[in-house]
Write a protein that holds these residues in place. Structure first.
Motif, PDB file in Angstrom:
ATOM      1  N   LYS A 153      31.646  33.157  44.015  1.00 41.97           N
ATOM      2  CA  LYS A 153      32.893  33.820  44.365  1.00 41.97           C
ATOM      3  C   LYS A 153      33.856  33.894  43.182  1.00 41.97           C
ATOM      4  CE  LYS A 153      32.446  32.410  49.190  1.00 41.97           C
ATOM      5  NZ  LYS A 153      32.032  33.754  49.637  1.00 41.97           N
ATOM      6  N   PHE A 154      33.375  33.513  41.991  1.00 43.38           N
ATOM      7  CA  PHE A 154      34.201  33.512  40.798  1.00 43.38           C
ATOM      8  C   PHE A 154      33.284  33.631  39.587  1.00 43.38           C
ATOM      9  CE2 PHE A 154      36.487  30.993  37.477  1.00 43.38           C
ATOM     10  CZ  PHE A 154      37.573  31.844  37.326  1.00 43.38           C
ATOM     11  N   PRO A 155      33.608  34.450  38.594  1.00 47.83           N
ATOM     12  CA  PRO A 155      32.737  34.625  37.426  1.00 47.83           C
ATOM     13  C   PRO A 155      32.597  33.331  36.623  1.00 47.83           C
ATOM     14  CG  PRO A 155      34.352  36.403  37.570  1.00 47.83           C
ATOM     15  CD  PRO A 155      34.778  35.356  38.558  1.00 47.83           C
ATOM     16  N   ALA A 156      31.380  32.903  36.382  1.00 45.87           N
ATOM     17  CA  ALA A 156      31.144  31.660  35.651  1.00 45.87           C
ATOM     18  C   ALA A 156      31.734  31.702  34.245  1.00 45.87           C
ATOM     19  CB  ALA A 156      29.642  31.382  35.584  1.00 45.87           C
TER      20      ALA A 156
ATOM     21  N   MET B  65      43.037  39.558  32.019  1.00 47.35           N
ATOM     22  CA  MET B  65      42.722  38.138  31.947  1.00 47.35           C
ATOM     23  C   MET B  65      43.968  37.308  31.593  1.00 47.35           C
ATOM     24  SD  MET B  65      40.286  35.989  32.394  1.00 47.35           S
ATOM     25  CE  MET B  65      39.548  34.466  31.894  1.00 47.35           C
ATOM     26  N   PHE B  66      44.810  37.850  30.713  1.00 44.84           N
ATOM     27  CA  PHE B  66      46.023  37.137  30.316  1.00 44.84           C
ATOM     28  C   PHE B  66      46.895  36.817  31.525  1.00 44.84           C
ATOM     29  CE2 PHE B  66      50.538  37.256  29.135  1.00 44.84           C
ATOM     30  CZ  PHE B  66      50.575  36.181  28.251  1.00 44.84           C
ATOM     31  N   LYS B  67      47.026  37.784  32.430  1.00 39.91           N
ATOM     32  CA  LYS B  67      47.844  37.563  33.626  1.00 39.91           C
ATOM     33  C   LYS B  67      47.248  36.468  34.502  1.00 39.91           C
ATOM     34  CE  LYS B  67      49.908  42.174  34.002  1.00 39.91           C
ATOM     35  NZ  LYS B  67      50.074  43.377  34.872  1.00 39.91           N
ATOM     36  N   LYS B  68      45.939  36.462  34.629  1.00 39.55           N
ATOM     37  CA  LYS B  68      45.279  35.445  35.445  1.00 39.55           C
ATOM     38  C   LYS B  68      45.495  34.050  34.868  1.00 39.55           C
ATOM     39  CE  LYS B  68      41.549  38.398  37.221  1.00 39.55           C
ATOM     40  NZ  LYS B  68      40.082  38.578  37.294  1.00 39.55           N
ATOM     41  N   LEU B  69      45.306  33.918  33.552  1.00 34.34           N
ATOM     42  CA  LEU B  69      45.462  32.615  32.922  1.00 34.34           C
ATOM     43  C   LEU B  69      46.914  32.148  32.964  1.00 34.34           C
ATOM     44  CD1 LEU B  69      43.070  32.978  29.843  1.00 34.34           C
ATOM     45  CD2 LEU B  69      42.602  31.971  32.077  1.00 34.34           C
ATOM     46  N   THR B  70      47.830  33.075  32.794  1.00 35.89           N
ATOM     47  CA  THR B  70      49.245  32.722  32.882  1.00 35.89           C
ATOM     48  C   THR B  70      49.593  32.258  34.290  1.00 35.89           C
ATOM     49  OG1 THR B  70      49.803  34.331  31.161  1.00 35.89           O
ATOM     50  CG2 THR B  70      51.605  33.548  32.543  1.00 35.89           C
ATOM     51  N   ALA B  71      49.038  32.949  35.287  1.00 41.91           N
ATOM     52  CA  ALA B  71      49.276  32.558  36.678  1.00 41.91           C
ATOM     53  C   ALA B  71      48.734  31.156  36.943  1.00 41.91           C
ATOM     54  CB  ALA B  71      48.631  33.562  37.628  1.00 41.91           C
ATOM     55  N   GLU B  72      47.547  30.856  36.413  1.00 44.50           N
ATOM     56  CA  GLU B  72      46.970  29.521  36.600  1.00 44.50           C
ATOM     57  C   GLU B  72      47.804  28.451  35.884  1.00 44.50           C
ATOM     58  OE1 GLU B  72      44.155  28.299  38.410  1.00 44.50           O
ATOM     59  OE2 GLU B  72      44.573  30.215  39.387  1.00 44.50           O
ATOM     60  N   PHE B  73      48.319  28.787  34.715  1.00 43.06           N
ATOM     61  CA  PHE B  73      49.186  27.857  33.984  1.00 43.06           C
ATOM     62  C   PHE B  73      50.426  27.542  34.815  1.00 43.06           C
ATOM     63  CE2 PHE B  73      52.828  26.989  31.320  1.00 43.06           C
ATOM     64  CZ  PHE B  73      52.365  26.073  30.389  1.00 43.06           C
ATOM     65  N   ILE B  74      51.089  28.586  35.291  1.00 43.84           N
ATOM     66  CA  ILE B  74      52.317  28.402  36.074  1.00 43.84           C
ATOM     67  C   ILE B  74      52.017  27.671  37.381  1.00 43.84           C
ATOM     68  CG2 ILE B  74      54.142  29.608  37.349  1.00 43.84           C
ATOM     69  CD1 ILE B  74      53.933  31.820  35.197  1.00 43.84           C
TER      70      ILE B  74
ATOM     71  N   ILE C  68      49.472  29.124  46.293  1.00 42.41           N
ATOM     72  CA  ILE C  68      48.315  29.977  46.619  1.00 42.41           C
ATOM     73  C   ILE C  68      48.804  31.312  47.171  1.00 42.41           C
ATOM     74  CG2 ILE C  68      46.282  30.253  48.090  1.00 42.41           C
ATOM     75  CD1 ILE C  68      45.873  27.245  47.935  1.00 42.41           C
ATOM     76  N   TYR C  69      49.829  31.261  48.039  1.00 41.75           N
ATOM     77  CA  TYR C  69      50.413  32.508  48.527  1.00 41.75           C
ATOM     78  C   TYR C  69      50.978  33.330  47.369  1.00 41.75           C
ATOM     79  CZ  TYR C  69      50.276  31.619  53.593  1.00 41.75           C
ATOM     80  OH  TYR C  69      49.869  31.440  54.895  1.00 41.75           O
ATOM     81  N   THR C  70      51.560  32.645  46.386  1.00 41.50           N
ATOM     82  CA  THR C  70      52.250  33.334  45.300  1.00 41.50           C
ATOM     83  C   THR C  70      51.295  33.961  44.291  1.00 41.50           C
ATOM     84  OG1 THR C  70      54.106  31.799  45.498  1.00 41.50           O
ATOM     85  CG2 THR C  70      53.965  33.066  43.460  1.00 41.50           C
ATOM     86  N   ILE C  71      50.286  33.206  43.831  1.00 43.30           N
ATOM     87  CA  ILE C  71      49.418  33.714  42.762  1.00 43.30           C
ATOM     88  C   ILE C  71      47.989  33.981  43.225  1.00 43.30           C
ATOM     89  CG2 ILE C  71      50.783  32.524  41.001  1.00 43.30           C
ATOM     90  CD1 ILE C  71      48.429  30.508  40.752  1.00 43.30           C
ATOM     91  N   GLY C  72      47.723  33.761  44.511  1.00 44.80           N
ATOM     92  CA  GLY C  72      46.367  33.986  44.997  1.00 44.80           C
ATOM     93  C   GLY C  72      45.859  35.389  44.726  1.00 44.80           C
ATOM     94  N   GLY C  73      46.737  36.360  44.839  1.00 45.44           N
ATOM     95  CA  GLY C  73      46.344  37.741  44.592  1.00 45.44           C
ATOM     96  C   GLY C  73      46.202  38.095  43.131  1.00 45.44           C
ATOM     97  N   VAL C  74      46.652  37.197  42.252  1.00 39.46           N
ATOM     98  CA  VAL C  74      46.563  37.436  40.806  1.00 39.46           C
ATOM     99  C   VAL C  74      45.340  36.737  40.221  1.00 39.46           C
ATOM    100  CG1 VAL C  74      47.724  37.191  38.570  1.00 39.46           C
ATOM    101  CG2 VAL C  74      49.080  37.616  40.641  1.00 39.46           C
ATOM    102  N   SER C  75      45.257  35.417  40.431  1.00 39.77           N
ATOM    103  CA  SER C  75      44.204  34.634  39.793  1.00 39.77           C
ATOM    104  C   SER C  75      43.262  33.955  40.781  1.00 39.77           C
ATOM    105  CB  SER C  75      44.835  33.554  38.912  1.00 39.77           C
ATOM    106  OG  SER C  75      45.539  32.617  39.716  1.00 39.77           O
ATOM    107  N   GLY C  76      43.593  34.014  42.055  1.00 41.17           N
ATOM    108  CA  GLY C  76      42.829  33.282  43.055  1.00 41.17           C
ATOM    109  C   GLY C  76      43.489  31.979  43.445  1.00 41.17           C
TER     110      GLY C  76
ATOM    111  N   PRO D 291      37.995  29.268  30.391  1.00 39.40           N
ATOM    112  CA  PRO D 291      39.368  29.729  30.157  1.00 39.40           C
ATOM    113  C   PRO D 291      40.331  29.285  31.256  1.00 39.40           C
ATOM    114  CG  PRO D 291      37.826  31.499  29.715  1.00 39.40           C
ATOM    115  CD  PRO D 291      37.042  30.390  30.326  1.00 39.40           C
ATOM    116  N   TYR D 292      39.891  29.316  32.499  1.00 35.57           N
ATOM    117  CA  TYR D 292      40.727  28.854  33.609  1.00 35.57           C
ATOM    118  C   TYR D 292      41.039  27.366  33.449  1.00 35.57           C
ATOM    119  CZ  TYR D 292      41.215  32.700  36.984  1.00 35.57           C
ATOM    120  OH  TYR D 292      41.599  33.850  37.637  1.00 35.57           O
ATOM    121  N   ALA D 293      40.007  26.575  33.133  1.00 40.02           N
ATOM    122  CA  ALA D 293      40.203  25.130  32.980  1.00 40.02           C
ATOM    123  C   ALA D 293      41.203  24.834  31.863  1.00 40.02           C
ATOM    124  CB  ALA D 293      38.876  24.439  32.700  1.00 40.02           C
ATOM    125  N   ALA D 294      41.105  25.588  30.761  1.00 41.22           N
ATOM    126  CA  ALA D 294      42.039  25.386  29.653  1.00 41.22           C
ATOM    127  C   ALA D 294      43.472  25.686  30.087  1.00 41.22           C
ATOM    128  CB  ALA D 294      41.642  26.272  28.474  1.00 41.22           C
ATOM    129  N   ALA D 295      43.651  26.770  30.827  1.00 41.00           N
ATOM    130  CA  ALA D 295      44.988  27.128  31.303  1.00 41.00           C
ATOM    131  C   ALA D 295      45.510  26.096  32.292  1.00 41.00           C
ATOM    132  CB  ALA D 295      44.949  28.513  31.955  1.00 41.00           C
TER     133      ALA D 295
END
Length: 236
Positions: free
Chosen positions: A75-78, A1-10, A51-59, A83-87
């Motif tokens: 298509k995404f866990p509720a 999860m940490f990687k996903k949130l970091t990817a969304e932040f970046i 999207i090309y860069t982090i799509g495979g990590v966080s979507g 957490p995604y919105a916060a990131a």
């Protein structure tokens, strides 16, 4: 999860820094300002690349409304929406703060609207609250419709970021004069905090409209874009 949130932040940082930064720093540059067309393409290209860069990590959502829409579409866990919105908001805030730091390095800098979204007196073209609400809801609904259609299994792999990025470009071309284009509550929140206007008092609309539009777009796609009927139309 940490990687996903970091990817969304970046990813959100990149989207806001490039998309909004082009408007704040480059659009009015003497003689070679990029204008609305330049801002629109910079945002679309930035979104497509990330999207090309982090799509495979966080979507590659980079937008709380997109996360909500994908969750409603199944298509995404509720449970991951908040957490995604916060990131995403954190990434947008970091980008806005960095833009402010850069922009304030110019002599005579005044934040003004700082690219924030608005209606009425804060609309670039002076459009009303109703016009802003309708624009944001309709375009977000269509944007989610495009996103869900682009990631469907019927579409060849690798084309979704192109369709999504170009759609954002087209959306900006239409809506920058009306609201400065939100569709992204994270963007609206971050820029409003640095604007020297009443943008914060209008922020509610730029959370409500994208969320409502995302729900409409998702439900519309589920009604006509999925299912046996849609599959059979493509195969015939």
């Amino acid at each position: 999860m940490f990687k996903k949130l970091t990817a969304e932040f970046i990813g959100t940082f990149w989207l806001i820094f490039i998309g909004s930064g082009s408007g704040i720093l480059a659009t009015a540059f003497p003689q070679i300002g990029i204008g609305i067309v330049g801002i629109s393409f910079s945002a679309g290209i930035a979104l497509m690349a990330m999207i090309y860069t982090i799509g495979g990590v966080s979507g590659g959502h980079m937008n709380p409304a997109v996360s909500v829409g994908l969750a409603v579409a199944g298509k995404f866990p509720a449970a991951q929406v908040l957490p995604y919105a916060a990131a995403q908001v954190a990434g947008a805030l970091a980008a806005a703060a960095t833009l402010y730091l850069v922009a304030s390095g110019k002599a005579g800098f005044v934040p003004g609207g700082f690219g924030a979204n608005g209606y009425g007196e804060l609309s670039p073209g002076g459009y009303s609250m109703t016009a802003a609400l309708v624009t944001e809801v309709v375009l977000m609904a269509l944007f989610l419709f495009v996103i869900l259609g682009s990631i469907h299994e019927r579409v060849p792999a690798g084309f979704a970021p192109v369709a999504i990025g170009l759609s954002l470009t087209a959306i900006n071309l239409v809506s920058i004069p009306i609201t400065n284009t939100s569709l992204n509550p994270a963007r609206s929140t971050a820029l409003a905090l640095f604007a020297q206007t009443g943008a914060l008092s209008q922020l509610w609309l730029f959370w409500l409209a994208p969320m409502l539009g995302a729900l409409i777009g998702t439900l519309t796609w589920r009604a006509i874009g999925e299912g046996d009927d849609a599959e059979s139309c493509v195969s015939n």
